[in-house]
Design an enzyme around this catalytic site. Structure first.
Site, PDB file in Angstrom:
ATOM      1  N   TYR A   5      44.301  45.482  66.616  1.00  0.00           N
ATOM      2  CA  TYR A   5      44.685  45.148  67.993  1.00  0.00           C
ATOM      3  C   TYR A   5      45.898  44.240  67.954  1.00  0.00           C
ATOM      4  O   TYR A   5      45.907  43.235  67.229  1.00  0.00           O
ATOM      5  CB  TYR A   5      43.537  44.454  68.729  1.00  0.00           C
ATOM      6  CG  TYR A   5      43.887  44.134  70.178  1.00  0.00           C
ATOM      7  CD1 TYR A   5      44.115  45.162  71.097  1.00  0.00           C
ATOM      8  CD2 TYR A   5      44.012  42.814  70.619  1.00  0.00           C
ATOM      9  CE1 TYR A   5      44.449  44.868  72.412  1.00  0.00           C
ATOM     10  CE2 TYR A   5      44.336  42.523  71.936  1.00  0.00           C
ATOM     11  CZ  TYR A   5      44.551  43.566  72.834  1.00  0.00           C
ATOM     12  OH  TYR A   5      44.883  43.285  74.145  1.00  0.00           O
ATOM     13  N   ASP A  54      49.917  40.307  61.711  1.00  0.00           N
ATOM     14  CA  ASP A  54      49.540  39.813  63.030  1.00  0.00           C
ATOM     15  C   ASP A  54      48.412  38.805  62.828  1.00  0.00           C
ATOM     16  O   ASP A  54      47.254  39.170  62.641  1.00  0.00           O
ATOM     17  CB  ASP A  54      49.103  40.977  63.926  1.00  0.00           C
ATOM     18  CG  ASP A  54      48.773  40.505  65.339  1.00  0.00           C
ATOM     19  OD1 ASP A  54      48.769  39.269  65.564  1.00  0.00           O
ATOM     20  OD2 ASP A  54      48.514  41.359  66.203  1.00  0.00           O
ATOM     21  N   LYS A 111      46.961  32.330  70.282  1.00  0.00           N
ATOM     22  CA  LYS A 111      45.658  31.660  70.310  1.00  0.00           C
ATOM     23  C   LYS A 111      45.714  30.190  69.854  1.00  0.00           C
ATOM     24  O   LYS A 111      46.230  29.366  70.584  1.00  0.00           O
ATOM     25  CB  LYS A 111      44.637  32.511  69.536  1.00  0.00           C
ATOM     26  CG  LYS A 111      44.509  33.894  70.231  1.00  0.00           C
ATOM     27  CD  LYS A 111      43.374  34.758  69.858  1.00  0.00           C
ATOM     28  CE  LYS A 111      43.319  35.939  70.833  1.00  0.00           C
ATOM     29  NZ  LYS A 111      43.372  37.260  70.243  1.00  0.00           N
TER      30      LYS A 111
HETATM   31  C1  LIG Z   1      44.438  38.315  70.854  1.00  0.00           C
HETATM   32  C2  LIG Z   1      45.308  39.125  69.952  1.00  0.00           C
HETATM   33  C3  LIG Z   1      46.542  39.647  70.383  1.00  0.00           C
HETATM   34  C4  LIG Z   1      46.997  39.539  71.813  1.00  0.00           C
HETATM   35  O1  LIG Z   1      47.231  38.225  72.206  1.00  0.00           O
HETATM   36  P1  LIG Z   1      47.261  37.891  73.783  1.00  0.00           P
HETATM   37  O2  LIG Z   1      47.583  36.433  73.826  1.00  0.00           O
HETATM   38  O3  LIG Z   1      45.929  38.247  74.313  1.00  0.00           O
HETATM   39  O4  LIG Z   1      48.342  38.729  74.369  1.00  0.00           O
HETATM   40  C5  LIG Z   1      47.330  40.295  69.465  1.00  0.00           C
HETATM   41  N1  LIG Z   1      46.943  40.443  68.189  1.00  0.00           N
HETATM   42  C6  LIG Z   1      45.773  39.967  67.732  1.00  0.00           C
HETATM   43  C7  LIG Z   1      45.409  40.131  66.299  1.00  0.00           C
HETATM   44  C8  LIG Z   1      44.915  39.305  68.606  1.00  0.00           C
HETATM   45  O5  LIG Z   1      43.739  38.859  68.165  1.00  0.00           O
END
Ligand SMILES: *Cc1c(COP(=O)(O)O)cnc(C)c1O
Length: 424
Positions: free
Chosen positions: A143, A235, A264
């Protein structure tokens, strides 16, 4: 347990918010999500006054729990009271950038943005701009936020948009492969090597599972991307400053990516994202380079202060020791319960991340398809509600992971293990 106020709020919300929520996963709870009134340490209290041990922790950002330590709180309040933002640079942006550069092996320079989605969108644009290539390799079940280049499903031969509104022509630049599958990556490089701008991967799949990398997987990605002149992007929006402490998951995996996306935790509970990496790469962003990137709120002083003070607090106190110990106690306790009561299930996680995956064969999942094959309906529709009734709040579905915070206690862990024992 009474949920009348949440029910009424949801009824109102349905009239003015699509699906009654501002982010899709929040509506997963049936028949309606409950609304939160406030947090308290490792707990939340809902709109009807019910109290839960909270393992959702904002879906990742809240390393310290709901009660921010005094230095974090006062720094946030001071920044807010001085005027929220300016559209001009401030010292605290430099302070947080220096902190990240000091602690994360791959980061020499960093650009702050406002969400993980914005970070991955900008990282993909940067990789394309730098390499002059179009294609991005991603993992099925990975994701990377709500962005066009990664809302793609299928496989490398038949990529297709996973959302309405994403043109097929965009999806064709994305090559989804299974996590942990070196052969699939080798094949896409054989076929498209000259046109692959980057491999974009989570060090650990945190939004679908949890799924851990097999030994050597990321080393392999490092080698094959280098061989073909493609970038490796980690990521770390979810693993950053959570797995591997202040060095992030890359320090634990022992692989240095070209670019890293953050989000985050690095914003201390406020909206944030960031793209870090080798100076030569990050300088491709405007104004030093040709890749356009900008944002009214980027480097927001309140967010920067919250992020900096959170990480500094973690550096000076035993935050990672505390969450790691509780994480171990949870995972060990869960492994015992699962062995006794549901040997077909799997306990996954590391550091402060944990999840019981309702696998059908007791085998730890190695990719997204394995997680998808789990008993996801039982998890969400039967199990989740019973845990909630026991006063334990788990993430909204089988796929999102759960987080230990500095605000959690031994007692929270004991209560949670008791509840699993009842509910599994
Ligand atoms: C939460 C998340 C995102 C997206 O971040 P948002 O602040 O919700 O846009 C992208 N990559 C990973 C791995 C995530 O856990």
């Amino acid at each position: 347990m009474n949920h009348e106020n949440s029910r009424e709020l949801y009824d109102r919300a349905l009239s003015v918010l699509p699906g009654g929520v501002n982010s899709a996963v929040r509506a997963a709870i049936e028949p309606y999500p409950f609304f939160v009134q406030k947090g308290d340490g490792g707990h939340v209290v809902d709109a009807d006054g019910n109290r839960y041990v909270d393992w959702v922790m904002g879906l990742g950002p809240l390393l310290l729990g709901h009660d921010l330590p005094q230095p974090v709180q006062s720094s946030i309040q001071q920044k807010a009271s001085e005027g929220p933002m300016y559209g001009m640079p401030t010292e605290v942006e430099v302070d947080l950038a220096e902190f990240v550069v000091r602690h994360v092996p791959s980061v020499e320079k960093i650009r702050f943005v406002n969400s993980g989605t914005e970070a991955t969108t900008s990282a993909v644009r940067l990789a394309r701009g730098y390499t002059g290539r179009n294609k991005i390799v991603i993992n099925q079940g990975g994701y990377h936020g709500a962005q066009e280049s990664t809302l793609v499903e299928g496989d490398a031969d038949n990529p297709a948009p996973s959302s309405a509104g994403v043109p097929q022509a965009f999806a064709e630049h994305t090559l989804p492969v299974p996590f942990n599958d070196q052969e699939a990556v080798t094949e896409v490089f054989e076929e498209h090597g000259d046109d692959i701008a980057a491999v974009l991967t989570e060090p650990i799949l945190g939004n679908y599972g949890i799924v851990h990398p097999e030994d050597g997987y990321h080393d392999f990605l490092r080698e094959i991307t280098e061989e073909h002149g493609s970038l490796l992007i980690f990521d770390e929006v979810i693993t950053g400053f959570r797995v591997g402490g202040l060095g992030c998951a890359q320090s634990e995996v022992g692989v240095t990516p070209d670019l890293t996306t953050f989000g985050k935790i690095v914003g201390g509970g406020f909206p944030v994202g960031a793209i870090g990496g080798r100076a030569e790469l990050v300088e491709q962003f405007a104004p030093s380079g040709p890749v356009f990137q900008a944002g009214t709120f980027s480097g927001h002083p309140v967010t920067m202060a919250a992020g900096l003070e959170t990480l500094q607090f973690a550096a000076e106190n035993d935050v990672y020791g505390h969450v790691g110990d509780l994480g171990d106690r949870l995972r060990d306790g869960l492994a015992d319960i699962v062995a006794d009561q549901a040997p077909e299930y799997t306990v996954a996680g590391t550091d402060s991340m944990f999840k019981v995956i309702f696998t059908r064969d007791g085998e730890a999942p190695t990719n997204g398809a394995d997680v998808k094959n789990a008993e996801t309906d039982r998890w969400r529709r039967v199990f989740w509600g019973q845990m909630k009734d026991e006063g334990i709040l788990l993430s909204q579905n089988q796929f999102e992971c759960q987080f230990v915070s500095y605000g959690h206690t031994d007692e929270d862990v004991e209560r949670t293990l008791e509840a699993y024992k009842e509910a599994l």
